[in-house]
Write a protein that holds these residues in place. Structure first.
Motif, PDB file in Angstrom:
ATOM      1  N   LEU B  56       0.813  -1.209   0.000  1.00 51.82           N
ATOM      2  CA  LEU B  56       0.000   0.000   0.000  1.00 51.82           C
ATOM      3  C   LEU B  56       0.851   1.266   0.000  1.00 51.82           C
ATOM      4  O   LEU B  56       0.335   2.372   0.019  1.00 51.82           O
ATOM      5  N   ASP B  57       2.178   1.087  -0.009  1.00 52.74           N
ATOM      6  CA  ASP B  57       3.032   2.272  -0.016  1.00 52.74           C
ATOM      7  C   ASP B  57       3.251   2.799  -1.428  1.00 52.74           C
ATOM      8  O   ASP B  57       3.683   3.921  -1.602  1.00 52.74           O
ATOM      9  N   ALA B  58       2.932   1.985  -2.421  1.00 58.27           N
ATOM     10  CA  ALA B  58       3.123   2.428  -3.802  1.00 58.27           C
ATOM     11  C   ALA B  58       2.061   3.461  -4.184  1.00 58.27           C
ATOM     12  O   ALA B  58       1.062   3.642  -3.477  1.00 58.27           O
ATOM     13  N   SER B  59       2.269   4.140  -5.342  1.00 58.61           N
ATOM     14  CA  SER B  59       1.270   5.115  -5.789  1.00 58.61           C
ATOM     15  C   SER B  59       0.005   4.370  -6.201  1.00 58.61           C
ATOM     16  O   SER B  59       0.016   3.165  -6.469  1.00 58.61           O
ATOM     17  N   ILE B  60      -1.119   5.125  -6.241  1.00 58.91           N
ATOM     18  CA  ILE B  60      -2.394   4.473  -6.527  1.00 58.91           C
ATOM     19  C   ILE B  60      -2.400   3.830  -7.903  1.00 58.91           C
ATOM     20  O   ILE B  60      -2.980   2.771  -8.107  1.00 58.91           O
ATOM     21  N   TRP B  61      -1.689   4.449  -8.875  1.00 55.28           N
ATOM     22  CA  TRP B  61      -1.649   3.875 -10.226  1.00 55.28           C
ATOM     23  C   TRP B  61      -0.860   2.573 -10.256  1.00 55.28           C
ATOM     24  O   TRP B  61      -1.230   1.635 -10.942  1.00 55.28           O
ATOM     25  N   GLU B  62       0.216   2.571  -9.457  1.00 55.18           N
ATOM     26  CA  GLU B  62       0.997   1.347  -9.406  1.00 55.18           C
ATOM     27  C   GLU B  62       0.188   0.227  -8.757  1.00 55.18           C
ATOM     28  O   GLU B  62       0.205  -0.924  -9.193  1.00 55.18           O
ATOM     29  N   GLN B  63      -0.532   0.609  -7.683  1.00 54.40           N
ATOM     30  CA  GLN B  63      -1.387  -0.380  -7.029  1.00 54.40           C
ATOM     31  C   GLN B  63      -2.428  -0.921  -7.997  1.00 54.40           C
ATOM     32  O   GLN B  63      -2.728  -2.111  -8.030  1.00 54.40           O
ATOM     33  N   TYR B  64      -2.991  -0.018  -8.798  1.00 48.34           N
ATOM     34  CA  TYR B  64      -4.010  -0.405  -9.764  1.00 48.34           C
ATOM     35  C   TYR B  64      -3.418  -1.373 -10.795  1.00 48.34           C
ATOM     36  O   TYR B  64      -4.011  -2.395 -11.133  1.00 48.34           O
ATOM     37  N   TRP B  65      -2.221  -1.014 -11.218  1.00 45.48           N
ATOM     38  CA  TRP B  65      -1.529  -1.858 -12.206  1.00 45.48           C
ATOM     39  C   TRP B  65      -1.294  -3.256 -11.624  1.00 45.48           C
ATOM     40  O   TRP B  65      -1.534  -4.264 -12.262  1.00 45.48           O
ATOM     41  N   ARG B  66      -0.841  -3.280 -10.349  1.00 44.69           N
ATOM     42  CA  ARG B  66      -0.585  -4.546  -9.686  1.00 44.69           C
ATOM     43  C   ARG B  66      -1.899  -5.338  -9.498  1.00 44.69           C
ATOM     44  O   ARG B  66      -1.933  -6.554  -9.644  1.00 44.69           O
ATOM     45  N   PHE B  67      -2.925  -4.595  -9.172  1.00 41.47           N
ATOM     46  CA  PHE B  67      -4.245  -5.205  -8.994  1.00 41.47           C
ATOM     47  C   PHE B  67      -4.667  -5.906 -10.289  1.00 41.47           C
ATOM     48  O   PHE B  67      -5.125  -7.041 -10.290  1.00 41.47           O
ATOM     49  N   LEU B  68      -4.472  -5.212 -11.405  1.00 42.43           N
ATOM     50  CA  LEU B  68      -4.800  -5.818 -12.694  1.00 42.43           C
ATOM     51  C   LEU B  68      -3.917  -7.034 -12.942  1.00 42.43           C
ATOM     52  O   LEU B  68      -4.364  -8.059 -13.430  1.00 42.43           O
ATOM     53  N   GLY B  69      -2.615  -6.885 -12.553  1.00 44.88           N
ATOM     54  CA  GLY B  69      -1.661  -7.974 -12.739  1.00 44.88           C
ATOM     55  C   GLY B  69      -2.071  -9.219 -11.962  1.00 44.88           C
ATOM     56  O   GLY B  69      -1.879 -10.343 -12.420  1.00 44.88           O
ATOM     57  N   SER B  70      -2.688  -9.005 -10.777  1.00 48.80           N
ATOM     58  CA  SER B  70      -3.073 -10.150  -9.953  1.00 48.80           C
ATOM     59  C   SER B  70      -4.151 -10.991 -10.629  1.00 48.80           C
ATOM     60  O   SER B  70      -4.360 -12.147 -10.302  1.00 48.80           O
ATOM     61  N   PHE B  71      -4.838 -10.405 -11.626  1.00 49.52           N
ATOM     62  CA  PHE B  71      -5.823 -11.186 -12.372  1.00 49.52           C
ATOM     63  C   PHE B  71      -5.131 -12.129 -13.337  1.00 49.52           C
ATOM     64  O   PHE B  71      -5.611 -13.204 -13.625  1.00 49.52           O
ATOM     65  N   VAL B  72      -3.958 -11.635 -13.826  1.00 48.16           N
ATOM     66  CA  VAL B  72      -3.259 -12.420 -14.829  1.00 48.16           C
ATOM     67  C   VAL B  72      -2.643 -13.663 -14.209  1.00 48.16           C
ATOM     68  O   VAL B  72      -2.741 -14.755 -14.745  1.00 48.16           O
ATOM     69  N   ASP B  73      -2.025 -13.515 -13.002  1.00 47.93           N
ATOM     70  CA  ASP B  73      -1.397 -14.698 -12.414  1.00 47.93           C
ATOM     71  C   ASP B  73      -2.422 -15.585 -11.691  1.00 47.93           C
ATOM     72  O   ASP B  73      -2.090 -16.666 -11.212  1.00 47.93           O
ATOM     73  N   GLY B  74      -3.669 -15.111 -11.588  1.00 43.91           N
ATOM     74  CA  GLY B  74      -4.723 -15.957 -11.033  1.00 43.91           C
ATOM     75  C   GLY B  74      -4.664 -16.085  -9.526  1.00 43.91           C
ATOM     76  O   GLY B  74      -5.332 -16.919  -8.938  1.00 43.91           O
ATOM     77  N   GLN B  75      -3.855 -15.255  -8.826  1.00 45.85           N
ATOM     78  CA  GLN B  75      -3.738 -15.367  -7.370  1.00 45.85           C
ATOM     79  C   GLN B  75      -4.658 -14.391  -6.651  1.00 45.85           C
ATOM     80  O   GLN B  75      -5.261 -14.708  -5.651  1.00 45.85           O
ATOM     81  N   PHE B  76      -4.752 -13.207  -7.195  1.00 44.99           N
ATOM     82  CA  PHE B  76      -5.612 -12.145  -6.641  1.00 44.99           C
ATOM     83  C   PHE B  76      -5.243 -11.767  -5.208  1.00 44.99           C
ATOM     84  O   PHE B  76      -6.098 -11.425  -4.405  1.00 44.99           O
ATOM     85  N   GLY B  77      -4.003 -11.885  -4.862  1.00 38.72           N
ATOM     86  CA  GLY B  77      -3.557 -11.451  -3.532  1.00 38.72           C
ATOM     87  C   GLY B  77      -3.813 -12.499  -2.457  1.00 38.72           C
ATOM     88  O   GLY B  77      -4.312 -13.580  -2.722  1.00 38.72           O
ATOM     89  N   LEU B  78      -3.417 -12.158  -1.223  1.00 38.54           N
ATOM     90  CA  LEU B  78      -3.548 -13.095  -0.107  1.00 38.54           C
ATOM     91  C   LEU B  78      -4.725 -12.731   0.785  1.00 38.54           C
ATOM     92  O   LEU B  78      -5.006 -11.555   1.012  1.00 38.54           O
ATOM     93  N   SER B  79      -5.398 -13.758   1.281  1.00 39.72           N
ATOM     94  CA  SER B  79      -6.460 -13.513   2.247  1.00 39.72           C
ATOM     95  C   SER B  79      -5.837 -13.062   3.562  1.00 39.72           C
ATOM     96  O   SER B  79      -4.840 -13.624   3.997  1.00 39.72           O
ATOM     97  N   PHE B  80      -6.378 -12.022   4.206  1.00 34.92           N
ATOM     98  CA  PHE B  80      -5.861 -11.548   5.493  1.00 34.92           C
ATOM     99  C   PHE B  80      -6.040 -12.619   6.548  1.00 34.92           C
ATOM    100  O   PHE B  80      -5.255 -12.743   7.448  1.00 34.92           O
ATOM    101  N   VAL B  81      -7.129 -13.399   6.444  1.00 32.75           N
ATOM    102  CA  VAL B  81      -7.471 -14.344   7.501  1.00 32.75           C
ATOM    103  C   VAL B  81      -6.822 -15.701   7.284  1.00 32.75           C
ATOM    104  O   VAL B  81      -6.164 -16.237   8.161  1.00 32.75           O
ATOM    105  N   GLU B  82      -6.999 -16.230   6.064  1.00 34.63           N
ATOM    106  CA  GLU B  82      -6.517 -17.596   5.848  1.00 34.63           C
ATOM    107  C   GLU B  82      -5.074 -17.666   5.364  1.00 34.63           C
ATOM    108  O   GLU B  82      -4.502 -18.752   5.291  1.00 34.63           O
ATOM    109  N   ARG B  83      -4.501 -16.543   4.976  1.00 35.07           N
ATOM    110  CA  ARG B  83      -3.132 -16.504   4.465  1.00 35.07           C
ATOM    111  C   ARG B  83      -2.949 -17.411   3.258  1.00 35.07           C
ATOM    112  O   ARG B  83      -1.916 -18.030   3.098  1.00 35.07           O
ATOM    113  N   ARG B  84      -3.983 -17.533   2.456  1.00 44.22           N
ATOM    114  CA  ARG B  84      -3.878 -18.321   1.231  1.00 44.22           C
ATOM    115  C   ARG B  84      -4.217 -17.399   0.074  1.00 44.22           C
ATOM    116  O   ARG B  84      -4.906 -16.387   0.263  1.00 44.22           O
TER     117      ARG B  84
END
Lengths: 572, 308
Positions: B56-84
């Motif tokens: 969350l320290d990156a600029s909002i555009w970079e975060q957005y870019w990364r967010f889009l990228g997470s769709f490509v690798d199919g991971q979509f980030g980590l769950s805060f609760v389950e750590r998966r």
């Protein structure tokens, strides 16, 4: 000789109203009987009773017999059970309806709709039935029948759709064809083609035809015998020639007199004066492209039209559906926005007028539409309806509205107590009078009438055009009178303009254009008009000129052929 | 036809992209996610650590870019609760939800189309009025009420049907009915009205004048036209079904689907899961509507050919 079909003392009711009251007639085998009458005469109810589809429409056969004389003995249709009726319909007796636009199923292919008749009545499988459907389409002279099988009704023109209806009806070579106003919704040239097609196929198959119509011209064209109906009763029956030459019953005489006949003269031209409307090089385009992903296409409905109308003069605009005549009318009032050209109305520039000026300009030019049912708000009483334009333009106050409305309805020949009634309480003709009264409320100088009498019965249409002539005489109003019916146009117009493919191809004084047509399109149009004189019957299709029309290029100019009579020159 | 399908697919892709973008910016605008997740009461150091950890320290555009990228690798980030990876969690839940949704839609169509046609044909007799009365009452009953009553009667009192989970076909009965109840009522009414319109058309008279048997007239000539209206209504209603209906019904029957996941993620403030579950529902709605758009083209040649 026994007739094919005998109707005896037929009585049909819809709820408490009697639509047919003791009607008797015979249809001879192989012959053509015309059932003639105006709306409400019970002619369609009779037709639907013969197929026993009347119950579906909410009617009931209350008495009488309908006997079909088959080879193996007579059959009383009124007493037949549903199973036997279904075997008869579309097979021994079939029907063609008035509206080819709505009588075909929009979501099924043409092939499917024709083929299902063969599947139903001749037990063919799908493949064979489609092949038979192809032949059926070919036999009604539809070009490229194979391709049509896969097309949907909306891809075909009105004339082609009616041919498909006929192909369907004739699929099983019926002994009786009931044709209920089959050409009323069609253009004259198409009408002529369909009529000659029915006649030819009748000779080919040897079937009888029961032809239902209100159009005397069509009767003269097609029928051997005629039965005139009025309010569910037969008023006269006889051989066509005889009834046309000497109608015995007063109503038949009245019907004959009301039928517009081409060549019966036009009103005398008004004294020449300043022009009221002058249109130059007017063009109107429509954009057809839709959405983000499709190229924009434009269609030019009106292409460089010039015309002029003098004071107290009527210009008749003639042309077939799709020729651009309605678009032209709307463009003149800027109800649709023209792309280019100039319009001068009473010396004022309509094209350059700003929105608020346009409103006051429109006070001088009012419009009347074809469908008097759809163009009156059903929730307003007449006094509010007919005074609305005047209220918009602030020439009458709400307080004086009723008295003003009373004067208006009187001027169009209605009783003063009409002002408190609502549109549904009036007949079609009376409603069209209300539309005229509404237009008159702002004392316009020009009335643009777009097919004002096309939806009306002949005798009613006659009264409405008489009213328009009278108003012109009394108030000096100019008319742009648009119609596909040349005989009606002739009766009301000082001058005529013939429109084809967005252009005016010929224009001039009515009699000059009609007696001495120069453009091939005008000639074809005139040749197609059915004449209410039985002797005049055309000798089948070769009576019609069918050679392709020369396409006129944009550069082609109007050339003066006779004084005031202009013809578009062809590129060739 | 191919053009119609391509056009529909393009529209779907554009809509999906718009929703992804909207969800991203909407969640960022609603405040610092760290506050949401851990609340107050952590040291400044820990906060900075977490901010870096979640990118969350990156600029909002970079975060957005990364967010889009997470769709490509199919991971979509980590769950805060389950750590998966979120993708893994949601993938497990999609199929049960889809199964229930499909069961609900099929059941709805199978019941309401015949009922609607019957109601139209018999509009002047008791059959028509009976169907319409039931549909009217059915429309007034919310699906959670229907679900609770069914559970009380068929599970607790009669002990005929299981309530929790999705392990056997028997488990499908109550959730399916609960999910489609309101929609059946609505679609029956729409089918009836669409059929009534069609029954009075000229081409129906033509069909009878050809001597066709009544069932051919009604189904082939009548319903083929009415289906266009029915389809578009279905498309509109399914959106509501997939979004709201599923959440409620899955929660009641402990159905291991997206709706259940969404409710839990909201309670536990599991931000990435919540965000992606919303996207998954949106995606389902878009896919179903796209499918209906394409079906629409089959039903109505005027649409397919791009005229009128």
């Amino acid at each position: 000789m026994t007739p094919l079909l005998s109707v005896r003392d037929l009585r049909v009711t819809f709820g408490s109203t009697q639509a047919v009251r003791g009607l008797s007639f015979d249809v001879p085998a192989g012959g053509t009987l015309a059932l003639v009458g105006e709306s409400g005469s019970g002619k369609s109810a009779t037709a639907l009773s013969i197929l026993r589809l009347i119950e579906r429409e909410g009617g009931r056969i209350d008495g009488g017999t309908i006997t079909l004389h088959e080879e193996d003995g007579p059959l009383d249709i009124t007493a037949l059970e549903e199973d036997r009726l279904r075997a008869l319909r579309g097979n021994r007796i079939s029907m063609v309806f008035q509206e080819p636009m709505t009588s075909l199923n929009p979501v099924l292919t043409v092939g499917n709709q024709v083929a299902e008749v063969f599947v139903r009545h001749q037990g063919m499988n799908r493949k064979k039935a489609l092949a038979a459907a192809r032949n059926a389409l070919e036999s009604v002279r539809i070009p490229e029948p194979q391709r049509r099988l896969l097309q949907y009704p909306h891809e075909l023109s009105g004339g082609l759709r009616q041919r498909v209806m006929i192909a369907m009806a004739l699929a099983c070579r019926p002994r009786l064809l009931i044709a209920d106003e089959p050409t009323t919704a069609l253009d004259v040239t198409t009408q002529a083609e369909i009529l000659s097609l029915i006649r030819e196929l009748q000779a080919e198959i040897g079937m009888a035809v029961l032809f239902i119509t209100h159009d005397m011209g069509v009767v003269a064209e097609i029928a051997d015998r005629i039965v005139v109906l009025r309010e569910g009763r037969k008023v006269e029956e006889g051989v066509v020639d005889q009834v046309f030459r000497a109608p015995k019953h007063a109503y038949s005489q009245q019907l004959m007199a009301a039928t517009p006949k081409l060549g019966s003269g036009s009103p005398n031209p008004p004294s020449p004066g300043p022009r009221l409307l002058e249109v130059r090089d007017l063009s109107t385009r429509f954009t057809l492209g839709r959405g983000l992903f499709e190229p924009r296409r434009t269609f030019e409905a009106v292409r460089g039209v010039s015309l002029a109308i003098g004071r107290a003069e009527t210009l008749g605009l003639v042309g077939e559906s799709g020729c651009g005549k309605s678009t032209l009318a709307r463009s003149i009032l800027r109800l649709v926005e023209p792309a280019s050209g100039s319009i001068l109305l009473d010396g004022q520039d309509v094209m350059r007028a700003r929105r608020e000026d346009l409103r006051s300009l429109r006070r001088h030019a009012q419009m009347i539409f074809q469908d008097p049912y759809a163009s009156l708000n059903p929730r307003l009483p007449v006094h509010a309806l007919v005074t609305e334009p005047a209220r918009i333009h602030g020439t009458v106050s709400t307080r004086d509205q009723r008295a003003f409305a009373a004067g208006l309805v009187r001027s169009v020949g209605l009783e003063e107590d009409a002002v408190d009634r609502y549109p549904h309480q009036f007949s079609g003709g009376q409603r069209q009078r209300l539309c005229i009264a509404r237009a008159l409320s702002v004392k316009p100088k020009l009335i643009v009438a777009d097919e004002p009498v096309s939806a009306l019965d002949v005798s009613i249409a006659r009264q409405v055009t008489d009213l328009m002539l009278e108003l012109q005489e009394r108030e000096g109003i100019s008319f742009l009178f648009i119609s596909h019916d040349i005989a009606v146009v002739e009766r009301v117009s000082h001058r005529i303009a013939v429109m084809h493919d967005g252009r005016i191809v010929e224009t001039g004084p009515s009699q000059s254009v009609l007696r001495d047509p120069r453009h091939p399109y005008t000639r074809r149009l005139l040749a197609s008009v059915p004449r209410p004189e039985p002797g005049h019957r055309r000798s089948a299709p070769d009576g019609l000129p069918t050679d392709p029309l020369p396409s006129s290029t944009p550069e082609a100019r109007l050339r003066e052929a006779a004084p005031g009579h202009f013809v578009r020159e062809n590129a060739a | 036809m191919l053009r119609h399908v391509l056009r529909t697919l393009t529209k779907m892709a554009v809509t999906l992209f718009a929703i992804v973008t909207l969800v991203f910016f909407a969640t960022r605008l609603s405040g610092d996610p760290i506050d949401f997740v851990v609340g107050q009461g952590i040291t400044q150091e820990d906060r900075e650590l977490l901010t870096r950890y979640y990118g969350l320290d990156a600029s909002i555009w970079e975060q957005y870019w990364r967010f889009l990228g997470s769709f490509v690798d199919g991971q979509f980030g980590l769950s805060f609760v389950e750590r998966r990876p979120v993708g893994e969690i949601v993938a497990e839940r999609i199929w049960p939800s889809l199964q229930l949704l499909l069961a609900g839609i099929s059941f709805t169509v199978l019941v309401s189309v015949p009922l609607g046609i019957l109601a139209a044909i018999h509009r002047r007799t008791w059959i028509g009025s009976a169907i319409m009365t039931i549909a009217f009452v059915g429309y007034a009953v919310p699906n959670f009420v229907l679900a609770v009553f069914m559970v009380l009667i068929f599970a607790f009192t009669l002990n005929w049907l299981p309530v929790v989970g999705n392990s056997t076909p028997w488990h499908f009965i109550m959730p399916t009915i609960a999910l489609s109840g309101t929609l059946i009522a609505a679609l029956t009414r729409f089918t009836r009205n669409a059929m009534l319109d069609v029954l009075s058309q000229d081409f129906m008279r033509t069909a009878r004048a050809k001597g066709l048997p009544e069932h051919t007239v009604i189904l082939k000539h009548g319903f083929s036209n009415a289906s266009i209206t029915v389809l578009s209504v279905l498309g509109l209603q399914i959106a509501g079904l997939a979004a709201a209906g599923n959440v409620v019904v899955e929660a009641i029957f402990a159905w291991p689907g997206i709706g259940d996941l969404l409710v839990n993620a909201a309670i536990l403030r599991d931000f990435p899961v919540l965000q992606f579950a919303v996207l998954a529902v949106a995606f389902a709605v878009i896919v179903v509507n796209g499918a209906i758009d394409i079906a629409y083209g089959y039903a109505d040649p005027r649409i397919r050919l791009g005229s009128a």
